[in-house]
Scaffold this motif. Structure first.
Motif, PDB file in Angstrom:
ATOM      1  N   GLU A 154       0.681  -1.194  -0.168  1.00 18.01           N
ATOM      2  CA  GLU A 154       0.044   0.019  -0.005  1.00 18.01           C
ATOM      3  C   GLU A 154       0.766   1.378  -0.029  1.00 18.01           C
ATOM      4  O   GLU A 154       0.310   2.490  -0.422  1.00 18.01           O
ATOM      5  CB  GLU A 154      -0.915  -0.079   1.203  1.00 18.01           C
ATOM      6  CG  GLU A 154      -0.250   0.085   2.575  1.00 18.01           C
ATOM      7  CD  GLU A 154       0.134  -1.291   3.165  1.00 18.01           C
ATOM      8  OE1 GLU A 154       0.751  -1.404   4.027  1.00 18.01           O
ATOM      9  OE2 GLU A 154      -0.165  -2.258   2.143  1.00 18.01           O
ATOM     10  N   HIS A 155       2.273   1.313   0.485  1.00 17.20           N
ATOM     11  CA  HIS A 155       3.063   2.575   0.509  1.00 17.20           C
ATOM     12  C   HIS A 155       3.737   2.544  -0.977  1.00 17.20           C
ATOM     13  O   HIS A 155       4.513   3.574  -0.881  1.00 17.20           O
ATOM     14  CB  HIS A 155       3.734   2.417   2.028  1.00 17.20           C
ATOM     15  CG  HIS A 155       3.012   2.276   2.944  1.00 17.20           C
ATOM     16  ND1 HIS A 155       2.185   3.530   3.250  1.00 17.20           N
ATOM     17  CD2 HIS A 155       2.966   1.661   3.891  1.00 17.20           C
ATOM     18  CE1 HIS A 155       1.550   3.221   4.407  1.00 17.20           C
ATOM     19  NE2 HIS A 155       2.164   2.274   4.849  1.00 17.20           N
ATOM     20  N   GLU A 156       3.690   1.676  -1.724  1.00 14.26           N
ATOM     21  CA  GLU A 156       4.487   1.744  -3.073  1.00 14.26           C
ATOM     22  C   GLU A 156       3.735   2.504  -3.908  1.00 14.26           C
ATOM     23  O   GLU A 156       2.506   3.051  -3.625  1.00 14.26           O
ATOM     24  CB  GLU A 156       4.793   0.290  -3.439  1.00 14.26           C
ATOM     25  CG  GLU A 156       5.341  -0.566  -2.625  1.00 14.26           C
ATOM     26  CD  GLU A 156       6.641   0.046  -1.950  1.00 14.26           C
ATOM     27  OE1 GLU A 156       7.641   0.423  -2.819  1.00 14.26           O
ATOM     28  OE2 GLU A 156       6.901   0.052  -0.868  1.00 14.26           O
ATOM     29  N   GLU A 157       4.319   2.983  -5.110  1.00 14.56           N
ATOM     30  CA  GLU A 157       3.558   3.801  -5.983  1.00 14.56           C
ATOM     31  C   GLU A 157       2.795   3.050  -7.188  1.00 14.56           C
ATOM     32  O   GLU A 157       1.717   3.138  -7.360  1.00 14.56           O
ATOM     33  CB  GLU A 157       4.800   4.582  -6.629  1.00 14.56           C
ATOM     34  CG  GLU A 157       5.481   5.426  -5.860  1.00 14.56           C
ATOM     35  CD  GLU A 157       6.693   6.308  -6.340  1.00 14.56           C
ATOM     36  OE1 GLU A 157       6.815   6.208  -7.568  1.00 14.56           O
ATOM     37  OE2 GLU A 157       6.969   7.189  -5.599  1.00 14.56           O
ATOM     38  N   GLU A 158       3.657   2.309  -7.861  1.00 11.45           N
ATOM     39  CA  GLU A 158       2.851   1.795  -9.089  1.00 11.45           C
ATOM     40  C   GLU A 158       1.893   0.496  -8.877  1.00 11.45           C
ATOM     41  O   GLU A 158       0.880   0.615  -9.215  1.00 11.45           O
ATOM     42  CB  GLU A 158       4.180   0.997 -10.010  1.00 11.45           C
ATOM     43  CG  GLU A 158       3.664   0.641 -11.283  1.00 11.45           C
ATOM     44  CD  GLU A 158       3.274   1.639 -12.451  1.00 11.45           C
ATOM     45  OE1 GLU A 158       2.602   1.156 -13.335  1.00 11.45           O
ATOM     46  OE2 GLU A 158       3.035   2.733 -12.088  1.00 11.45           O
TER      47      GLU A 158
END
Length: 234
Positions: A154-158
């Motif tokens: 959930e804290h990543e981008e893609e």
């Protein structure tokens, strides 16, 4: 030899209940038929978006999923799985609704993986969204008493932008690196992990990259589906 008819089509042993999505599904994803070396039959559950399934755990979706499962059974599949591990909460409902095996979530493998490990080891679970993977899901597949470690994307981008928010383009290289990075952090911070289970059905394309990065066995919905196929094929 006498064979029995009664249907229009044959030879699709695995049925897959699909969320209502529009993001890309690359080779290795359960929603890409080329992932499998055998025919599969897909059934989209209209309105079952990632928002409603993952973030809301919407109980009003139980009946549409049951109806879709019954349709797959009538169409001749021999076992049913789904395109989202969060459907673990519906495992009992779907299994009770049909007369063929149902495995809603890769999380069903967690007890098997745990029994393969040393007594002081734990199972690492990688999920699309840790805040939304709750005790309700764990109880749904009977893993609430097993030592686990859960890390999410959930804290990543893609990855979350595509698979949770339904962005219609996917930077495969970036998504793979994000999954590998989270796996490495999980294992580094929890060295007692002895095996990894991907909750998310969009992670299998990155299985080998994770396995090579952390040097641990990785189990996912695709490996699970192949296992079930080997059991049910005639």
């Amino acid at each position: 030899m006498i064979v029995k008819g009664g249907r229009t089509n044959y030879g699709e042993p695995i049925g897959i209940l699909m969320l209502d999505t529009k993001f890309p599904r690359i080779f290795g994803d359960i929603g890409n038929a080329e992932t499998f070396s055998f025919p599969v039959r897909y059934k989209r559950v209209v309105g079952a978006t990632p928002q409603r399934v993952v973030k809301e755990a919407d109980p009003s979706l139980i009946e549409p999923f049951i109806e879709a499962a019954k349709e797959l059974e009538q169409e001749g599949v021999s076992a049913i799985t789904t395109s989202c591990g969060f459907l673990a909460i519906f495992q009992d409902y779907l299994a009770d609704a049909v007369d063929i095996p149902v495995f809603t979530s890769s999380l069903i493998q967690v007890p098997l993986v745990y029994r393969m490990l040393k007594k002081n080891q734990k199972v690492g679970i990688m999920t699309a969204s840790k805040p939304h993977l709750t005790e309700l899901h764990f109880r749904g597949v009977g893993i609430n008493d097993i030592p686990i470690v859960v890390y999410g994307m959930e804290h990543e981008e893609e990855f979350p932008e595509v698979f949770l928010n339904q962005k219609e383009t996917l930077n495969v290289t970036k998504a793979e690196q994000e999954v590998v990075t989270v796996a490495q952090r999980m294992v580094r911070e929890n060295p007692e992990i002895g095996g990894i289970v991907f909750e998310c059905t969009n992670m299998p394309p990155f299985r080998n990259a994770v396995k090579n990065a952390v040097n641990l066995p990785v189990f996912d919905i695709v490996t699970f589906t192949y296992y079930v196929f080997d059991v049910i094929r005639k």
